[in-house]
Design an enzyme around this catalytic site. Structure first.
Site, PDB file in Angstrom:
ATOM      1  N   LYS A   9      -4.597   3.473   6.588  1.00 41.91           N
ATOM      2  CA  LYS A   9      -4.592   3.950   5.205  1.00 41.91           C
ATOM      3  C   LYS A   9      -6.027   4.204   4.714  1.00 41.91           C
ATOM      4  O   LYS A   9      -6.997   3.831   5.387  1.00 41.91           O
ATOM      5  CB  LYS A   9      -3.888   2.909   4.323  1.00 41.91           C
ATOM      6  CG  LYS A   9      -2.437   2.648   4.743  1.00 41.91           C
ATOM      7  CD  LYS A   9      -1.785   1.647   3.797  1.00 41.91           C
ATOM      8  CE  LYS A   9      -0.387   1.310   4.262  1.00 41.91           C
ATOM      9  NZ  LYS A   9       0.308   0.408   3.313  1.00 41.91           N
ATOM     10  N   TYR A  49       7.345   7.584   2.154  1.00 43.73           N
ATOM     11  CA  TYR A  49       7.698   6.355   1.436  1.00 43.73           C
ATOM     12  C   TYR A  49       8.977   6.503   0.616  1.00 43.73           C
ATOM     13  O   TYR A  49       9.194   5.721  -0.322  1.00 43.73           O
ATOM     14  CB  TYR A  49       6.532   5.929   0.536  1.00 43.73           C
ATOM     15  CG  TYR A  49       5.422   5.243   1.310  1.00 43.73           C
ATOM     16  CD1 TYR A  49       5.659   4.089   2.052  1.00 43.73           C
ATOM     17  CD2 TYR A  49       4.121   5.747   1.284  1.00 43.73           C
ATOM     18  CE1 TYR A  49       4.658   3.457   2.757  1.00 43.73           C
ATOM     19  CE2 TYR A  49       3.091   5.118   1.992  1.00 43.73           C
ATOM     20  CZ  TYR A  49       3.382   3.967   2.715  1.00 43.73           C
ATOM     21  OH  TYR A  49       2.383   3.334   3.421  1.00 43.73           O
ATOM     22  N   THR A  91       3.297  -7.818   5.566  1.00 44.45           N
ATOM     23  CA  THR A  91       2.907  -6.800   4.578  1.00 44.45           C
ATOM     24  C   THR A  91       1.833  -7.297   3.620  1.00 44.45           C
ATOM     25  O   THR A  91       0.884  -6.574   3.312  1.00 44.45           O
ATOM     26  CB  THR A  91       4.152  -6.354   3.768  1.00 44.45           C
ATOM     27  OG1 THR A  91       5.131  -5.870   4.686  1.00 44.45           O
ATOM     28  CG2 THR A  91       3.802  -5.267   2.774  1.00 44.45           C
ATOM     29  N   HIS A 115      -0.186   1.044   8.120  1.00 43.52           N
ATOM     30  CA  HIS A 115       1.279   1.065   8.118  1.00 43.52           C
ATOM     31  C   HIS A 115       1.764   1.172   9.556  1.00 43.52           C
ATOM     32  O   HIS A 115       1.182   1.894  10.359  1.00 43.52           O
ATOM     33  CB  HIS A 115       1.785   2.284   7.322  1.00 43.52           C
ATOM     34  CG  HIS A 115       3.227   2.578   7.572  1.00 43.52           C
ATOM     35  ND1 HIS A 115       4.243   1.962   6.869  1.00 43.52           N
ATOM     36  CD2 HIS A 115       3.842   3.381   8.488  1.00 43.52           C
ATOM     37  CE1 HIS A 115       5.407   2.391   7.327  1.00 43.52           C
ATOM     38  NE2 HIS A 115       5.197   3.252   8.310  1.00 43.52           N
ATOM     39  N   GLU A 126       9.524   8.885  11.321  1.00 45.11           N
ATOM     40  CA  GLU A 126       8.145   9.013  10.863  1.00 45.11           C
ATOM     41  C   GLU A 126       7.315   9.890  11.806  1.00 45.11           C
ATOM     42  O   GLU A 126       6.495  10.692  11.356  1.00 45.11           O
ATOM     43  CB  GLU A 126       7.525   7.626  10.696  1.00 45.11           C
ATOM     44  CG  GLU A 126       8.169   6.870   9.535  1.00 45.11           C
ATOM     45  CD  GLU A 126       7.708   5.428   9.366  1.00 45.11           C
ATOM     46  OE1 GLU A 126       8.063   4.822   8.342  1.00 45.11           O
ATOM     47  OE2 GLU A 126       6.999   4.906  10.256  1.00 45.11           O
TER      48      GLU A 126
HETATM   49  P1  CMP Z   1       3.553  -0.345   4.122  1.00 43.72           P
HETATM   50  O1  CMP Z   1       3.808  -1.107   5.372  1.00 43.72           O
HETATM   51  O2  CMP Z   1       2.788   0.914   4.209  1.00 43.72           O
HETATM   52  O3  CMP Z   1       4.963  -0.026   3.437  1.00 43.72           O
HETATM   53  C1  CMP Z   1       5.124   0.116   2.052  1.00 43.72           C
HETATM   54  C2  CMP Z   1       3.901  -0.223   1.304  1.00 43.72           C
HETATM   55  O4  CMP Z   1       4.087  -0.471  -0.061  1.00 43.72           O
HETATM   56  C3  CMP Z   1       3.330  -1.515   1.843  1.00 43.72           C
HETATM   57  O5  CMP Z   1       2.790  -1.309   3.114  1.00 43.72           O
HETATM   58  C4  CMP Z   1       2.364  -1.907   0.753  1.00 43.72           C
HETATM   59  O6  CMP Z   1       1.072  -1.328   0.927  1.00 43.72           O
HETATM   60  C5  CMP Z   1       3.015  -1.281  -0.464  1.00 43.72           C
HETATM   61  N1  CMP Z   1       3.540  -2.329  -1.331  1.00 43.72           N
HETATM   62  C6  CMP Z   1       4.544  -3.156  -1.066  1.00 43.72           C
HETATM   63  N2  CMP Z   1       4.743  -3.990  -2.111  1.00 43.72           N
HETATM   64  C7  CMP Z   1       3.814  -3.662  -3.035  1.00 43.72           C
HETATM   65  C8  CMP Z   1       3.516  -4.159  -4.306  1.00 43.72           C
HETATM   66  N3  CMP Z   1       4.211  -5.161  -4.854  1.00 43.72           N
HETATM   67  N4  CMP Z   1       2.515  -3.594  -4.982  1.00 43.72           N
HETATM   68  C9  CMP Z   1       1.812  -2.550  -4.433  1.00 43.72           C
HETATM   69  N5  CMP Z   1       2.077  -2.034  -3.207  1.00 43.72           N
HETATM   70  C10 CMP Z   1       3.064  -2.600  -2.528  1.00 43.72           C
END
Ligand code: CMP
Length: 143
Positions: A9, A49, A91, A115, A126
């Site tokens: 990212k 997303y 995450t 990610h 994806e």
């Molecule tokens: P990723 O694995 O890219 O998948 C979804 C993304 O949403 C996750 O990583 C986080 O970067 C983001 N994400 C998940 N929960 C939150 C949150 N509560 N606030 C901000 N970003 C979030």
């Protein structure tokens, strides 16, 4: 052979962690079959997303992913989808295990560096969203 999609990212790119991320996956023994640096369009970010579109953070997540370049990759190997998730870590970087990418370098869920696809079906979706067939190279070491 199993493949997964990874995206470093904007925070990972800006913190100069591209080499470190690639090093970890190379060292593990997975094969890089697709790689590109791109400034993501809003359309692509929203498609990627889509599953989170009702979540309160969706808008800020799309804003962030489109704010500066990301590195999109496809890696190949037995069990690569689940293994990549372990290498990346949970995450929320505050609860990711030390030794994982997020555990070692991250402190914020909204800036969790990378990610990785969460399942083989998601990986297929994806990969086809981010890469054309022409951009993926199947190869094996021959030294
Ligand atoms: P990723 O694995 O890219 O998948 C979804 C993304 O949403 C996750 O990583 C986080 O970067 C983001 N994400 C998940 N929960 C939150 C949150 N509560 N606030 C901000 N970003 C979030």
């Amino acid at each position: 052979m199993e493949r997964t999609f990874l995206m470093i990212k904007p925070d990972g790119v800006q913190r100069n962690l591209v080499g470190e991320v690639i090093r970890r996956f190379e060292a593990k023994g997975f094969t890089l079959v697709g790689l590109k640096l791109i400034k993501v369009s809003r359309t692509l970010a929203e498609q990627h997303y889509d599953i989170h579109k009702e979540r309160p953070f969706f808008g800020s997540l799309v804003d962030f992913i489109t704010s500066s370049p990301v590195v999109a990759m496809v890696w190949e190997g037995d069990g690569v989808v689940a293994s990549a998730r372990k290498i990346i870590g949970a995450t929320n970087p505050l609860t990711s295990e030390p030794g994982t990418i997020r555990g070692d370098y991250g402190v914020s869920i909204g800036r969790n560096l990378i990610h990785g696809s969460d399942a083989t079906e998601t990986a297929q979706r994806e990969i086809s969203l981010w890469f054309t067939e022409d951009e993926l190279v199947s190869w094996e070491p021959n030294l």
